[in-house]
Scaffold this motif. Sequence first.
Motif, PDB file in Angstrom:
ATOM      1  N   SER A  82       0.945  -1.276   0.042  1.00  0.00           N
ATOM      2  CA  SER A  82       0.160   0.017  -0.068  1.00  0.00           C
ATOM      3  C   SER A  82       0.914   1.230  -0.044  1.00  0.00           C
ATOM      4  O   SER A  82       0.609   2.235   0.688  1.00  0.00           O
ATOM      5  N   LEU A  83       1.698   1.582  -0.981  1.00  0.00           N
ATOM      6  CA  LEU A  83       2.851   2.477  -0.965  1.00  0.00           C
ATOM      7  C   LEU A  83       1.925   3.777  -1.373  1.00  0.00           C
ATOM      8  O   LEU A  83       1.338   3.821  -2.155  1.00  0.00           O
ATOM      9  N   LYS A  84       2.514   4.805  -0.621  1.00  0.00           N
ATOM     10  CA  LYS A  84       2.037   5.987  -0.754  1.00  0.00           C
ATOM     11  C   LYS A  84       3.038   6.869  -1.461  1.00  0.00           C
ATOM     12  O   LYS A  84       4.273   6.714  -1.196  1.00  0.00           O
ATOM     13  N   PRO A  85       2.804   7.927  -2.041  1.00  0.00           N
ATOM     14  CA  PRO A  85       3.832   8.961  -2.669  1.00  0.00           C
ATOM     15  C   PRO A  85       4.792   9.564  -1.587  1.00  0.00           C
ATOM     16  O   PRO A  85       5.719   9.654  -1.647  1.00  0.00           O
ATOM     17  N   GLU A  86       4.287   9.604  -0.294  1.00  0.00           N
ATOM     18  CA  GLU A  86       5.296   9.953   0.703  1.00  0.00           C
ATOM     19  C   GLU A  86       6.088   9.059   1.409  1.00  0.00           C
ATOM     20  O   GLU A  86       6.960   9.311   2.149  1.00  0.00           O
ATOM     21  N   ASP A  87       5.959   7.868   0.685  1.00  0.00           N
ATOM     22  CA  ASP A  87       7.040   6.902   1.035  1.00  0.00           C
ATOM     23  C   ASP A  87       8.165   6.942   0.115  1.00  0.00           C
ATOM     24  O   ASP A  87       9.250   6.277   0.558  1.00  0.00           O
ATOM     25  N   THR A  88       8.305   7.881  -0.763  1.00  0.00           N
ATOM     26  CA  THR A  88       9.361   8.006  -1.848  1.00  0.00           C
ATOM     27  C   THR A  88      10.543   8.619  -0.895  1.00  0.00           C
ATOM     28  O   THR A  88      10.379   9.461  -0.228  1.00  0.00           O
ATOM     29  N   ALA A  89      11.604   7.791  -1.021  1.00  0.00           N
ATOM     30  CA  ALA A  89      12.794   8.283  -0.125  1.00  0.00           C
ATOM     31  C   ALA A  89      14.000   7.243  -0.408  1.00  0.00           C
ATOM     32  O   ALA A  89      13.815   6.214  -1.346  1.00  0.00           O
ATOM     33  N   VAL A  90      14.984   7.345  -0.182  1.00  0.00           N
ATOM     34  CA  VAL A  90      16.143   6.393  -0.242  1.00  0.00           C
ATOM     35  C   VAL A  90      16.002   5.709   1.024  1.00  0.00           C
ATOM     36  O   VAL A  90      15.967   6.258   2.329  1.00  0.00           O
ATOM     37  N   TYR A  91      16.161   4.326   1.019  1.00  0.00           N
ATOM     38  CA  TYR A  91      15.999   3.585   2.276  1.00  0.00           C
ATOM     39  C   TYR A  91      17.216   2.629   2.474  1.00  0.00           C
ATOM     40  O   TYR A  91      17.982   2.306   1.508  1.00  0.00           O
ATOM     41  N   TYR A  92      17.851   3.190   3.638  1.00  0.00           N
ATOM     42  CA  TYR A  92      19.048   2.533   4.240  1.00  0.00           C
ATOM     43  C   TYR A  92      18.889   1.507   5.306  1.00  0.00           C
ATOM     44  O   TYR A  92      18.033   1.434   6.048  1.00  0.00           O
ATOM     45  N   CYS A  93      19.580   0.487   5.117  1.00  0.00           N
ATOM     46  CA  CYS A  93      19.841  -0.569   6.151  1.00  0.00           C
ATOM     47  C   CYS A  93      20.773  -0.311   7.285  1.00  0.00           C
ATOM     48  O   CYS A  93      21.881   0.297   6.963  1.00  0.00           O
ATOM     49  N   ASN A  94      20.616  -0.464   8.504  1.00  0.00           N
ATOM     50  CA  ASN A  94      21.382  -0.110   9.613  1.00  0.00           C
ATOM     51  C   ASN A  94      21.390  -1.367  10.405  1.00  0.00           C
ATOM     52  O   ASN A  94      20.548  -2.171  10.769  1.00  0.00           O
ATOM     53  N   ALA A  95      22.828  -1.672  11.039  1.00  0.00           N
ATOM     54  CA  ALA A  95      22.995  -2.759  11.985  1.00  0.00           C
ATOM     55  C   ALA A  95      23.653  -2.025  13.147  1.00  0.00           C
ATOM     56  O   ALA A  95      24.634  -1.210  13.247  1.00  0.00           O
ATOM     57  N   TYR A  96      22.983  -2.572  14.381  1.00  0.00           N
ATOM     58  CA  TYR A  96      23.372  -1.791  15.479  1.00  0.00           C
ATOM     59  C   TYR A  96      23.619  -2.799  16.628  1.00  0.00           C
ATOM     60  O   TYR A  96      22.753  -3.633  16.998  1.00  0.00           O
ATOM     61  N   ARG A  97      24.683  -2.652  17.301  1.00  0.00           N
ATOM     62  CA  ARG A  97      25.023  -3.543  18.733  1.00  0.00           C
ATOM     63  C   ARG A  97      25.702  -2.732  19.529  1.00  0.00           C
ATOM     64  O   ARG A  97      27.242  -2.502  19.205  1.00  0.00           O
ATOM     65  N   ALA A  98      25.271  -2.314  20.887  1.00  0.00           N
ATOM     66  CA  ALA A  98      26.470  -1.857  21.773  1.00  0.00           C
ATOM     67  C   ALA A  98      27.471  -0.767  21.175  1.00  0.00           C
ATOM     68  O   ALA A  98      28.630  -0.848  21.369  1.00  0.00           O
ATOM     69  N   GLN A 102      24.543   1.374   1.518  1.00  0.00           N
ATOM     70  CA  GLN A 102      24.526   2.650   0.692  1.00  0.00           C
ATOM     71  C   GLN A 102      22.996   3.056   0.378  1.00  0.00           C
ATOM     72  O   GLN A 102      22.905   4.269  -0.312  1.00  0.00           O
ATOM     73  N   GLY A 103      22.038   2.490   0.519  1.00  0.00           N
ATOM     74  CA  GLY A 103      20.797   2.881   0.219  1.00  0.00           C
ATOM     75  C   GLY A 103      20.361   2.335  -1.157  1.00  0.00           C
ATOM     76  O   GLY A 103      21.023   2.278  -1.881  1.00  0.00           O
ATOM     77  N   THR A 104      19.079   2.372  -1.037  1.00  0.00           N
ATOM     78  CA  THR A 104      18.145   1.937  -2.292  1.00  0.00           C
ATOM     79  C   THR A 104      16.922   2.787  -2.581  1.00  0.00           C
ATOM     80  O   THR A 104      16.496   3.063  -1.548  1.00  0.00           O
ATOM     81  N   GLN A 105      16.975   3.440  -3.740  1.00  0.00           N
ATOM     82  CA  GLN A 105      15.898   4.455  -4.066  1.00  0.00           C
ATOM     83  C   GLN A 105      14.516   3.905  -4.113  1.00  0.00           C
ATOM     84  O   GLN A 105      14.451   2.811  -4.962  1.00  0.00           O
ATOM     85  N   VAL A 106      13.557   4.385  -3.671  1.00  0.00           N
ATOM     86  CA  VAL A 106      12.197   3.871  -3.728  1.00  0.00           C
ATOM     87  C   VAL A 106      11.205   5.071  -4.275  1.00  0.00           C
ATOM     88  O   VAL A 106      11.333   6.397  -3.650  1.00  0.00           O
ATOM     89  N   ILE A 107      10.553   5.236  -5.530  1.00  0.00           N
ATOM     90  CA  ILE A 107      10.026   6.304  -5.731  1.00  0.00           C
ATOM     91  C   ILE A 107       8.543   5.763  -5.984  1.00  0.00           C
ATOM     92  O   ILE A 107       8.267   4.810  -6.574  1.00  0.00           O
ATOM     93  N   VAL A 108       7.548   6.360  -5.318  1.00  0.00           N
ATOM     94  CA  VAL A 108       6.215   5.960  -5.600  1.00  0.00           C
ATOM     95  C   VAL A 108       5.542   7.270  -6.029  1.00  0.00           C
ATOM     96  O   VAL A 108       5.404   8.224  -5.712  1.00  0.00           O
ATOM     97  N   SER A 109       4.988   6.963  -7.468  1.00  0.00           N
ATOM     98  CA  SER A 109       4.441   7.782  -8.403  1.00  0.00           C
ATOM     99  C   SER A 109       3.676   7.192  -9.488  1.00  0.00           C
ATOM    100  O   SER A 109       3.888   6.061  -9.894  1.00  0.00           O
ATOM    101  N   SER A 110       2.618   7.951  -9.698  1.00  0.00           N
ATOM    102  CA  SER A 110       1.866   7.347 -11.118  1.00  0.00           C
ATOM    103  C   SER A 110       2.303   8.095 -12.312  1.00  0.00           C
ATOM    104  O   SER A 110       1.623   7.727 -13.394  1.00  0.00           O
TER     105      SER A 110
END
Length: 116
Positions: free
Chosen positions: A85-101, A108-116
């Motif tokens: 149910s993606l929306k135009p406001e979900d348009t962004a570069v999506y980054y993966c993060n790993a965290y511990r202590a 580096q990110g992957t681009q998501v564009i939600v547009s008609s």
Amino acid sequence: EVQLVESGGGLVQPGGSLRLSCAASGFTFDDYAMSWVRQAPGKGLEWVSTIYSDIRNTYYADSVKGRFTISRDNAKNTVYLQMNSLKPEDTAVYYCNAYRAGLDYWGQGTQVIVSS
């Protein structure tokens, strides 16, 4: 060498779905909480979702709750983000993060564009 490699981004119409993947290497994946963080054009970083190593605990930003699902496969050292149910406001570069202590790794990110 620590690597987080995102994939699965692209152009999708509103209401559509995408599945992002993040393949990890160079550290003990099972020990880390994994998150997705996004950055929309002209805006700051926004936390999206986190999954802990035990897989049972998942958390979501209110803006994506009920539409996105985070999961991980510890055998494959991979974390996923199913986005429905993606929306135009979900348009962004999506980054993966790993965290511990205090250890913090980013992809580096992957681009998501939600547009008609």
